[in-house]
Write a protein that holds these residues in place. Structure first.
Motif, PDB file in Angstrom:
ATOM      1  N   TYR A  67       0.801  -1.217   0.000  1.00  0.00           N
ATOM      2  CA  TYR A  67       0.000   0.000   0.000  1.00  0.00           C
ATOM      3  C   TYR A  67       0.835   1.267   0.000  1.00  0.00           C
ATOM      4  CZ  TYR A  67      -4.108  -2.883   0.812  1.00  0.00           C
ATOM      5  OH  TYR A  67      -5.112  -3.809   0.676  1.00  0.00           O
ATOM      6  N   GLY A  68       2.122   1.150  -0.199  1.00  0.00           N
ATOM      7  CA  GLY A  68       2.956   2.333  -0.270  1.00  0.00           C
ATOM      8  C   GLY A  68       3.383   2.822   1.102  1.00  0.00           C
ATOM      9  N   PRO A  69       4.048   3.982   1.156  1.00  0.00           N
ATOM     10  CA  PRO A  69       4.570   4.508   2.421  1.00  0.00           C
ATOM     11  C   PRO A  69       3.451   4.925   3.368  1.00  0.00           C
ATOM     12  CG  PRO A  69       4.825   6.118   0.664  1.00  0.00           C
ATOM     13  CD  PRO A  69       4.365   4.859   0.017  1.00  0.00           C
ATOM     14  N   THR A  70       3.749   4.903   4.657  1.00  0.00           N
ATOM     15  CA  THR A  70       2.777   5.306   5.670  1.00  0.00           C
ATOM     16  C   THR A  70       2.993   6.760   6.075  1.00  0.00           C
ATOM     17  OG1 THR A  70       4.192   4.526   7.473  1.00  0.00           O
ATOM     18  CG2 THR A  70       2.572   2.969   6.581  1.00  0.00           C
ATOM     19  N   VAL A  71       1.909   7.387   6.504  1.00  0.00           N
ATOM     20  CA  VAL A  71       1.940   8.743   7.031  1.00  0.00           C
ATOM     21  C   VAL A  71       1.298   8.713   8.406  1.00  0.00           C
ATOM     22  CG1 VAL A  71       1.112  11.100   6.728  1.00  0.00           C
ATOM     23  CG2 VAL A  71       1.817   9.774   4.736  1.00  0.00           C
ATOM     24  N   ASP A  72       1.947   9.342   9.377  1.00  0.00           N
ATOM     25  CA  ASP A  72       1.416   9.377  10.732  1.00  0.00           C
ATOM     26  C   ASP A  72       0.492  10.577  10.910  1.00  0.00           C
ATOM     27  OD1 ASP A  72       2.782   7.097  11.563  1.00  0.00           O
ATOM     28  OD2 ASP A  72       4.585   8.233  12.066  1.00  0.00           O
ATOM     29  N   LEU A  73      -0.686  10.343  11.491  1.00  0.00           N
ATOM     30  CA  LEU A  73      -1.626  11.407  11.826  1.00  0.00           C
ATOM     31  C   LEU A  73      -1.699  11.555  13.337  1.00  0.00           C
ATOM     32  CD1 LEU A  73      -4.591  10.692   9.357  1.00  0.00           C
ATOM     33  CD2 LEU A  73      -2.593  12.152   9.025  1.00  0.00           C
ATOM     34  N   VAL A  74      -1.936  12.772  13.786  1.00  0.00           N
ATOM     35  CA  VAL A  74      -2.005  13.048  15.221  1.00  0.00           C
ATOM     36  C   VAL A  74      -3.341  13.688  15.545  1.00  0.00           C
ATOM     37  CG1 VAL A  74       0.488  13.302  15.438  1.00  0.00           C
ATOM     38  CG2 VAL A  74      -0.923  15.324  14.970  1.00  0.00           C
ATOM     39  N   ALA A  75      -3.729  13.598  16.817  1.00  0.00           N
ATOM     40  CA  ALA A  75      -4.957  14.231  17.281  1.00  0.00           C
ATOM     41  C   ALA A  75      -4.811  15.745  17.222  1.00  0.00           C
ATOM     42  CB  ALA A  75      -5.282  13.778  18.691  1.00  0.00           C
ATOM     43  N   THR A  76      -5.941  16.437  17.048  1.00  0.00           N
ATOM     44  CA  THR A  76      -5.909  17.896  16.929  1.00  0.00           C
ATOM     45  C   THR A  76      -6.768  18.576  17.985  1.00  0.00           C
ATOM     46  OG1 THR A  76      -7.730  17.775  15.338  1.00  0.00           O
ATOM     47  CG2 THR A  76      -5.498  17.787  14.448  1.00  0.00           C
ATOM     48  N   THR A  77      -7.242  17.821  18.965  1.00  0.00           N
ATOM     49  CA  THR A  77      -8.128  18.384  19.971  1.00  0.00           C
ATOM     50  C   THR A  77      -7.769  17.842  21.341  1.00  0.00           C
ATOM     51  OG1 THR A  77     -10.459  18.757  20.525  1.00  0.00           O
ATOM     52  CG2 THR A  77      -9.864  16.550  19.753  1.00  0.00           C
ATOM     53  N   SER A  78      -8.442  18.319  22.354  1.00  0.00           N
ATOM     54  CA  SER A  78      -8.222  17.845  23.730  1.00  0.00           C
ATOM     55  C   SER A  78      -9.476  17.125  24.215  1.00  0.00           C
ATOM     56  CB  SER A  78      -7.914  19.016  24.661  1.00  0.00           C
ATOM     57  OG  SER A  78      -6.734  19.694  24.257  1.00  0.00           O
ATOM     58  N   GLY A  79      -9.290  16.217  25.169  1.00  0.00           N
ATOM     59  CA  GLY A  79     -10.424  15.503  25.734  1.00  0.00           C
ATOM     60  C   GLY A  79      -9.986  14.555  26.821  1.00  0.00           C
ATOM     61  N   GLN A  80     -10.972  14.059  27.540  1.00  0.00           N
ATOM     62  CA  GLN A  80     -10.675  13.122  28.608  1.00  0.00           C
ATOM     63  C   GLN A  80     -10.274  11.753  28.077  1.00  0.00           C
ATOM     64  OE1 GLN A  80     -10.610  13.841  31.974  1.00  0.00           O
ATOM     65  NE2 GLN A  80     -10.795  15.924  31.157  1.00  0.00           N
ATOM     66  N   ALA A  81     -10.865  11.365  26.922  1.00  0.00           N
ATOM     67  CA  ALA A  81     -10.575  10.015  26.432  1.00  0.00           C
ATOM     68  C   ALA A  81     -10.963   9.894  24.953  1.00  0.00           C
ATOM     69  CB  ALA A  81     -11.334   8.971  27.250  1.00  0.00           C
ATOM     70  N   PHE A  82     -10.230   9.030  24.244  1.00  0.00           N
ATOM     71  CA  PHE A  82     -10.679   8.577  22.925  1.00  0.00           C
ATOM     72  C   PHE A  82     -11.868   7.645  23.153  1.00  0.00           C
ATOM     73  CE2 PHE A  82      -6.191   9.488  21.847  1.00  0.00           C
ATOM     74  CZ  PHE A  82      -6.369  10.258  20.705  1.00  0.00           C
ATOM     75  N   THR A  83     -12.989   7.947  22.516  1.00  0.00           N
ATOM     76  CA  THR A  83     -14.183   7.113  22.693  1.00  0.00           C
ATOM     77  C   THR A  83     -14.525   6.286  21.452  1.00  0.00           C
ATOM     78  OG1 THR A  83     -15.511   9.080  22.117  1.00  0.00           O
ATOM     79  CG2 THR A  83     -15.219   8.561  24.463  1.00  0.00           C
ATOM     80  N   TRP A  84     -13.856   6.532  20.346  1.00  0.00           N
ATOM     81  CA  TRP A  84     -13.994   5.691  19.146  1.00  0.00           C
ATOM     82  C   TRP A  84     -12.765   5.892  18.276  1.00  0.00           C
ATOM     83  CZ3 TRP A  84     -13.887   6.499  13.889  1.00  0.00           C
ATOM     84  CH2 TRP A  84     -14.246   5.394  13.093  1.00  0.00           C
ATOM     85  N   LEU A  85     -12.295   4.762  17.729  1.00  0.00           N
ATOM     86  CA  LEU A  85     -11.141   4.790  16.829  1.00  0.00           C
ATOM     87  C   LEU A  85     -11.416   3.860  15.660  1.00  0.00           C
ATOM     88  CD1 LEU A  85      -8.310   4.533  19.512  1.00  0.00           C
ATOM     89  CD2 LEU A  85      -8.727   6.525  18.026  1.00  0.00           C
ATOM     90  N   PRO A  86     -10.923   4.172  14.474  1.00  0.00           N
ATOM     91  CA  PRO A  86     -11.139   3.285  13.328  1.00  0.00           C
ATOM     92  C   PRO A  86     -10.321   2.009  13.476  1.00  0.00           C
ATOM     93  CG  PRO A  86      -9.649   5.042  12.731  1.00  0.00           C
ATOM     94  CD  PRO A  86     -10.117   5.351  14.121  1.00  0.00           C
ATOM     95  N   ALA A  87     -10.731   0.984  12.760  1.00  0.00           N
ATOM     96  CA  ALA A  87     -10.019  -0.298  12.796  1.00  0.00           C
ATOM     97  C   ALA A  87      -8.948  -0.336  11.716  1.00  0.00           C
ATOM     98  CB  ALA A  87     -11.005  -1.445  12.593  1.00  0.00           C
ATOM     99  N   PRO A  88      -7.861  -1.069  11.961  1.00  0.00           N
ATOM    100  CA  PRO A  88      -6.852  -1.243  10.902  1.00  0.00           C
ATOM    101  C   PRO A  88      -7.497  -1.831   9.651  1.00  0.00           C
ATOM    102  CG  PRO A  88      -5.989  -1.999  13.012  1.00  0.00           C
ATOM    103  CD  PRO A  88      -7.449  -1.719  13.227  1.00  0.00           C
ATOM    104  N   GLY A  89      -7.110  -1.299   8.518  1.00  0.00           N
ATOM    105  CA  GLY A  89      -7.677  -1.752   7.252  1.00  0.00           C
ATOM    106  C   GLY A  89      -8.861  -0.928   6.782  1.00  0.00           C
ATOM    107  N   ALA A  90      -9.439  -0.117   7.667  1.00  0.00           N
ATOM    108  CA  ALA A  90     -10.580   0.713   7.280  1.00  0.00           C
ATOM    109  C   ALA A  90     -10.151   1.765   6.262  1.00  0.00           C
ATOM    110  CB  ALA A  90     -11.200   1.383   8.501  1.00  0.00           C
ATOM    111  N   VAL A  91     -11.015   2.040   5.303  1.00  0.00           N
ATOM    112  CA  VAL A  91     -10.772   3.085   4.316  1.00  0.00           C
ATOM    113  C   VAL A  91     -11.650   4.280   4.658  1.00  0.00           C
ATOM    114  CG1 VAL A  91     -10.929   3.730   1.882  1.00  0.00           C
ATOM    115  CG2 VAL A  91     -10.138   1.446   2.522  1.00  0.00           C
ATOM    116  N   ILE A  92     -11.029   5.426   4.815  1.00  0.00           N
ATOM    117  CA  ILE A  92     -11.730   6.637   5.239  1.00  0.00           C
ATOM    118  C   ILE A  92     -11.780   7.611   4.073  1.00  0.00           C
ATOM    119  CG2 ILE A  92     -11.652   8.592   6.830  1.00  0.00           C
ATOM    120  CD1 ILE A  92     -10.401   6.752   8.888  1.00  0.00           C
TER     121      ILE A  92
END
Length: 362
Positions: A67-92
């Motif tokens: 699938y080619g090179p990877t790019v790292d993404l970071v969070a852009t907001t603040s919060g008490q907790a991550f409450t949902w995250l995508p699964a590996p392999g998901a296409v967004i």
């Protein structure tokens, strides 16, 4: 024609093994030993027709599908907790949810500039142009593609976007309300964890393009053979299935490959390489493989509609040229052109498609 008169050309053309080029053999060798003194046995000959066909020479390289090179993404907001995250392999896709923090969805829009400030009416800049372009392409009117001004049109489009996501319709894009990234993207690995506190800059996920591509390290002294848009043929890991493809990208800078990862069949592992990216014309054939070695045949030269004969029809002449033996006419001098492992392009007086010529019997 006697056996001692007729000779056969061997080794004509371009070798396609591991990137090594072959060449013309300057002297043809007898296809059969000369008969003993007094023998009358004739050389084994057959006939073949001059054909009009497409000829192509290729060079073989070895690469890796993935699938080619990877790019790292970071969070852009603040919060008490991550409450949902995508699964590996998901296409967004554009405007999909990238993650949730404290139950708040954070959508992702297409763009290459990270968001670094709140966007509101009156601002100008390339980040505003990126927002306008993303909204316009998604159909949030009346945003204007490429506009650097956050004016009334942008504000109206932002309100419509906020309403679609059930956000407060402020007309202002707060810092952290969305993420910009190259889209669509495929989630390769998720670095954040559910329940983990959220801070701007928190590692979120590693992403790739969703399209399978082939990476081929080409020795730098052979990079001239490739160009964007060049046609290739990819043989998949089963060594049977093939897919046409094109050179989608060619690195501008040469690099020294990792000797442990370099396939020595492409050349000396100490030689600098230029990395080529191949896009498959039939990517569905490659979906069973997320990472696997493949073979890539790159077209070096091609002639369409050439007159051609089997290589074994050529005769070496004393002047260094070549001839073919036309049935009922005898030897006819010919000019040779592109050749493959079995066929060679010819032209000469009276040589047309369908002309029968003598060839060495196999």
């Amino acid at each position: 024609m006697s056996a001692s008169r007729r000779t056969v050309l061997a080794g004509v053309g371009l070798s396609v093994v591991a990137g090594a080029a072959g060449g013309w053999v300057s002297q043809r060798t007898p296809f059969r030993p000369a008969p003993a003194a007094g023998a009358t046995e004739a050389a084994p000959l057959s006939t073949a027709a001059v054909v009009r066909t497409d000829l192509r020479t290729t060079r073989q390289y070895y690469g890796t599908i993935g699938y080619g090179p990877t790019v790292d993404l970071v969070a852009t907001t603040s919060g008490q907790a991550f409450t949902w995250l995508p699964a590996p392999g998901a296409v967004i896709q554009p405007d999909d949810t990238l993650f949730e923090a404290d139950g708040r969805t954070v959508p992702v829009l297409a763009g290459v500039r990270p968001m670094w400030r709140a966007l509101h009416r009156g601002l100008r800049g390339p980040d505003v142009a990126q927002l306008n372009t993303a909204l316009a392409r998604l159909g949030y009117r009346p945003a204007l593609t490429g506009s650097v001004l956050y004016g009334r049109r942008t504000e109206t489009a932002v309100r419509r976007w906020q309403r679609a996501h059930h956000f407060p319709r402020t007309g202002v894009v707060d810092l952290g309300q969305l993420v910009f990234a190259r889209l669509p993207l495929r989630v390769d690995a998720v670095q954040a964890k559910l329940g983990q506190p959220v801070q701007p800059g928190t590692p979120l996920l590693a992403a790739t393009s969703p399209a399978l591509v082939v990476a081929v390290p080409v020795p730098v002294d052979q990079a001239y053979l490739l160009h964007r848009g060049a046609a290739v043929t990819v043989t998949l890991p089963d060594a049977v299935t093939t897919s046409p493809g094109t050179v989608a990208d060619l690195a501008r800078a040469a690099t020294l490959p990792d000797p442990a990862a370099q396939d020595t069949r492409n050349g000396n592992p100490q030689t600098a390489v230029v990395n080529a990216t191949i896009r498959l014309a039939r990517p569905s054939l490659a979906t069973p493989y997320s990472s696997a070695p493949v073979q890539v045949a790159i077209t070096i030269d091609e002639v369409k509609g050439a007159l051609a004969v089997p290589i074994t029809a050529l005769l070496a002449r004393p002047d260094g040229g070549f001839a073919i033996t036309v049935v009922n006419r005898g030897d006819v001098p010919v000019r040779t052109g592109l050749s493959t492992d079995t066929m060679v392009q010819v032209s000469g007086t009276g040589v047309t498609a369908g002309t029968r010529v003598l060839v060495a019997a196999s």
